[in-house]
Design an enzyme around this catalytic site. Structure first.
Site, short mmCIF file in Angstrom:
data_model
loop_
_atom_site.label_atom_id
_atom_site.label_comp_id
_atom_site.label_asym_id
_atom_site.label_seq_id
_atom_site.Cartn_x
_atom_site.Cartn_y
_atom_site.Cartn_z
N GLU A 96 9.08 -1.95 6.02
CA GLU A 96 9.47 -3.12 5.26
C GLU A 96 8.39 -3.51 4.27
OE1 GLU A 96 11.20 -5.77 8.29
OE2 GLU A 96 10.78 -7.27 6.78
N CYS A 117 3.61 -7.80 0.25
CA CYS A 117 3.07 -7.46 1.57
C CYS A 117 3.51 -6.04 1.92
CB CYS A 117 3.61 -8.46 2.59
SG CYS A 117 3.09 -8.14 4.27
N CYS A 124 2.73 0.20 15.53
CA CYS A 124 1.29 -0.09 15.61
C CYS A 124 0.82 0.18 17.03
CB CYS A 124 1.02 -1.54 15.23
SG CYS A 124 -0.75 -1.94 15.18
N CYS A 128 -1.19 -5.96 20.29
CA CYS A 128 -1.33 -7.43 20.36
C CYS A 128 -0.05 -7.98 21.00
CB CYS A 128 -1.52 -8.02 18.98
SG CYS A 128 -2.89 -7.26 18.08
N CYS A 131 3.06 -9.64 18.89
CA CYS A 131 3.48 -9.05 17.60
C CYS A 131 4.68 -8.11 17.73
CB CYS A 131 2.30 -8.31 16.99
SG CYS A 131 2.70 -7.47 15.45
N CYS A 355 7.16 -9.94 7.47
CA CYS A 355 7.10 -8.49 7.64
C CYS A 355 7.51 -8.11 9.07
CB CYS A 355 5.69 -7.98 7.40
SG CYS A 355 5.12 -8.26 5.73
#
Ligand code: SAH
Ligand code: SF4
Length: 373
Positions: A96, A117, A124, A128, A131, A355
């Site tokens: 995105e 962005c 990822c 975290c 997220c 995002c």
């Protein structure tokens, strides 16, 4: 994944690497510049448009390179401040790219300041707990060409919208590397991409208007400080003590505050520019006044700007944002000490939260339609 795309993305080539590829074919040196001009200045969408190149060269380019390695699946244009481009890559991965408009008083929307962005990875690995991007782990790194392609897709979209865009090389004002992924975990592709974006033969976009956001890979922050292009740095702190930060960000084990903060300081000293500390406010996790005071000490020591972001809920995760009063009280502790603070209040429009969410939704829908696919 061991598979590779059949053709190299042209958007990942530098002037030099393209020259080398062309020299291998006995082509003249000036062709490299000509080709890149078609890509970035004239926004050619097909090889056939490149009418000042010999036909045989165009045919070879088409066999060797992929002109645009990210295809537009969806452009969700909203009446308010964000546009989201959902892009599909050669392996069906989705990423995105978000356009955030900050309307200026008294002028039309085409003159609003625009921040783009961009993403650097599919998924990822940092884990975290709050997220959406990291929920399914890391699928793969993006290539430099795929990172640059996001910005070119923004140019295509903007060219259709405003005359200003068509007249400019890059009609946006800022780039933030705050989309999906940890940019410093894909370091080489990131730097190559930003070098292309910055170059006069590329998008000619100033490094000072590019902000790289990291969850805190201290050695890579030190490396970034040594780059010849002076990017801005944002650090996702989200906890002002090791105890709180460690609970929500696994990266804090490898790089606790005692390692992270000196790296940020070294970066600031080297560049003479304030770094930004990002701090998402999560109810009953990091929103106490004790945390505010600890953050105050860090920000004063680093002479950093603080960006407070009320947490945006993610489907399936238990975290929420504190109420407005509590957000204000937290911000006040910092403001009173003379720290430069921003607190975003509008719902759902935060750069970060913009995002990642559309991709998550689309992946879930795809999984529902084609289980296992
Ligand atoms: N991986 C990098 C850059 C991408 S994340 C980093 O972590 O800095 C960009 C920012 O969005 C980070 O500060 C991240 O902590 C924040 N963020 C992630 N999920 C969020 C959510 N649900 N609400 C608000 N901010 C979020
Ligand atoms: Fe990765 Fe950044 Fe999300 Fe952490 S906040 S999981 S580093 S994208």
């Amino acid at each position: 994944m061991t598979q590779e795309p059949a053709r190299r993305p042209l958007t990942g080539e530098t002037l030099e690497s393209l020259r080398v590829a062309l020299a291998g074919r006995g082509e003249k040196e000036f062709r490299a510049r000509q080709i890149l001009e078609w890509v970035y200045k004239r926004r050619a969408r097909s090889w056939d448009e490149m009418t000042n190149l010999p036909k045989a060269l165009r045919a070879w380019l088409g066999e060797t390179f992929c002109l645009m390695p990210a295809s537009l699946v969806l452009n969700r244009h909203s009446a308010d401040v964000t546009d989201k481009l959902l892009l599909e890559l050669w392996d069906k991965s989705l990423i995105e790219t978000v356009i955030i408009r900050a309307p200026q008083e008294g002028v039309g929307v085409e003159h609003s300041r625009k921040t783009i962005c961009i993403s650097t990875q599919v998924g990822c690995a940092m884990g975290c707990v709050f997220c959406a991007s990291g929920l399914a782990g890391l699928r793969r790194d993006l290539s430099a060409g795929e990172i640059v392609a996001q910005l070119l897709q923004v140019c295509y979209a903007e060219d259709l919208r405003t005359p200003r865009a068509r007249a400019e090389l890059a009609s946006f004002d800022n780039i933030v590397v705050m989309g999906m992924g940890e940019p410093l975990a894909n370091y080489d592709a990131l730097i190559r991409a930003l070098t292309i974006v910055n170059a006069e033969w590329g998008l000619g976009f100033g490094a000072r208007r590019i902000t790289v956001s990291t969850s805190g890979l201290a050695p890579k922050i030190e490396r970034l400080a040594g780059e010849p292009l002076g990017f801005r740095l944002a650090v996702s702190l989200h906890g002002a003590t090791d105890e709180v930060r460690g609970r929500i960000m696994p990266v804090n084990k490898a790089y606790p505050l005692a390692k992270l903060l000196p790296a940020v300081k070294a970066f600031t000293e080297r560049h003479g520019r304030m770094a930004t500390l990002e701090f998402i406010l999560i109810e009953d996790v990091n929103d106490s006044l004790e945390q505010a005071r600890a953050l105050r000490a860090i920000a004063l020591d680093l002479h950093a700007h603080v960006n407070l972001i009320p947490y945006n809920s993610v489907e399936g995760l238990p975290w929420r944002r504190p109420d407005a009063m509590r957000q204000q009280a937290f911000a006040e502790v910092l403001r009173k000490a003379g720290i430069s603070v921003t607190l975003r209040r509008e719902k759902g429009h935060d750069i970060a939260a913009a995002c990642g969410q559309l991709r998550l939704k689309t992946e879930r829908e795809r999984a529902a339609v084609a289980p296992g696919g």
